[in-house]
Motif scaffolding. Structure first.
Motif, PDB file in Angstrom:
ATOM      1  N   GLU A  39      -7.165  -2.471   6.707  1.00 16.01           N
ATOM      2  CA  GLU A  39      -7.395  -2.547   8.148  1.00 16.01           C
ATOM      3  C   GLU A  39      -6.285  -3.292   8.876  1.00 16.01           C
ATOM      4  O   GLU A  39      -6.185  -3.210  10.094  1.00 16.01           O
ATOM      5  N   ALA A  40      -5.448  -3.996   8.148  1.00 16.38           N
ATOM      6  CA  ALA A  40      -4.428  -4.823   8.785  1.00 16.38           C
ATOM      7  C   ALA A  40      -3.098  -4.099   8.986  1.00 16.38           C
ATOM      8  O   ALA A  40      -2.308  -4.494   9.824  1.00 16.38           O
ATOM      9  N   GLY A  42      -0.973   0.011   8.619  1.00 19.13           N
ATOM     10  CA  GLY A  42      -1.161   1.453   8.493  1.00 19.13           C
ATOM     11  C   GLY A  42      -1.906   2.041   9.679  1.00 19.13           C
ATOM     12  O   GLY A  42      -1.879   1.517  10.785  1.00 19.13           O
ATOM     13  N   LYS A  43      -2.605   3.141   9.415  1.00 23.93           N
ATOM     14  CA  LYS A  43      -3.327   3.860  10.463  1.00 23.93           C
ATOM     15  C   LYS A  43      -4.517   3.056  10.960  1.00 23.93           C
ATOM     16  O   LYS A  43      -5.037   2.188  10.262  1.00 23.93           O
ATOM     17  N   ASP A  44      -4.962   3.362  12.159  1.00 18.96           N
ATOM     18  CA  ASP A  44      -6.136   2.705  12.726  1.00 18.96           C
ATOM     19  C   ASP A  44      -7.324   2.919  11.786  1.00 18.96           C
ATOM     20  O   ASP A  44      -7.656   4.055  11.451  1.00 18.96           O
ATOM     21  N   PRO A  45      -7.977   1.842  11.319  1.00 17.96           N
ATOM     22  CA  PRO A  45      -9.028   1.988  10.311  1.00 17.96           C
ATOM     23  C   PRO A  45     -10.260   2.753  10.787  1.00 17.96           C
ATOM     24  O   PRO A  45     -10.889   3.445   9.995  1.00 17.96           O
ATOM     25  N   LEU A  46     -10.610   2.654  12.067  1.00 14.78           N
ATOM     26  CA  LEU A  46     -11.772   3.391  12.555  1.00 14.78           C
ATOM     27  C   LEU A  46     -11.478   4.884  12.666  1.00 14.78           C
ATOM     28  O   LEU A  46     -12.318   5.724  12.314  1.00 14.78           O
ATOM     29  N   VAL A  47     -10.301   5.224  13.125  1.00 15.93           N
ATOM     30  CA  VAL A  47      -9.905   6.629  13.203  1.00 15.93           C
ATOM     31  C   VAL A  47      -9.786   7.211  11.796  1.00 15.93           C
ATOM     32  O   VAL A  47     -10.273   8.312  11.521  1.00 15.93           O
ATOM     33  N   GLN A  48      -9.159   6.466  10.893  1.00 18.28           N
ATOM     34  CA  GLN A  48      -9.012   6.916   9.508  1.00 18.28           C
ATOM     35  C   GLN A  48     -10.382   7.085   8.846  1.00 18.28           C
ATOM     36  O   GLN A  48     -10.617   8.047   8.127  1.00 18.28           O
ATOM     37  N   SER A  49     -11.303   6.157   9.095  1.00 14.56           N
ATOM     38  CA  SER A  49     -12.651   6.260   8.530  1.00 14.56           C
ATOM     39  C   SER A  49     -13.347   7.523   9.022  1.00 14.56           C
ATOM     40  O   SER A  49     -13.964   8.253   8.242  1.00 14.56           O
ATOM     41  N   ALA A  50     -13.267   7.787  10.316  1.00 15.26           N
ATOM     42  CA  ALA A  50     -13.890   8.992  10.879  1.00 15.26           C
ATOM     43  C   ALA A  50     -13.300  10.254  10.257  1.00 15.26           C
ATOM     44  O   ALA A  50     -14.027  11.190   9.919  1.00 15.26           O
TER      45      ALA A  50
END
Length: 67
Positions: A39-40, A42-50
């Motif tokens: 989460e710190a 790379g890619k945005d963690p919420l967008v990547q999770s979705a």
């Protein structure tokens, strides 16, 4: 229930979206119950999770800090 085993990796950040979704499906097919992504950086963690959740049916996604 996240199961007994999960995977923590930066690999999803380094792949195009379609390949990341393919890898998430493969991880799920191998029986892993959770995928932890950074989460710190790379890619945005919420967008990547979705994105990854849209490709799977039972895997839990968990953004996690890297130490």
């Amino acid at each position: 229930d996240i199961g007994t085993f999960g995977i923590w990796t930066f690999a999803f950040d380094q792949l195009p979206n379609a390949k990341a979704q393919e890898l998430a499906r493969e991880v799920e097919a191998l029986g892993y119950g959770a995928i932890w992504i950074p989460e710190a950086v790379g890619k945005d963690p919420l967008v990547q999770s979705a994105l990854l959740l849209s490709a799977t049916s039972r895997v839990t996604l968990a953004p996690a800090g890297s130490q």
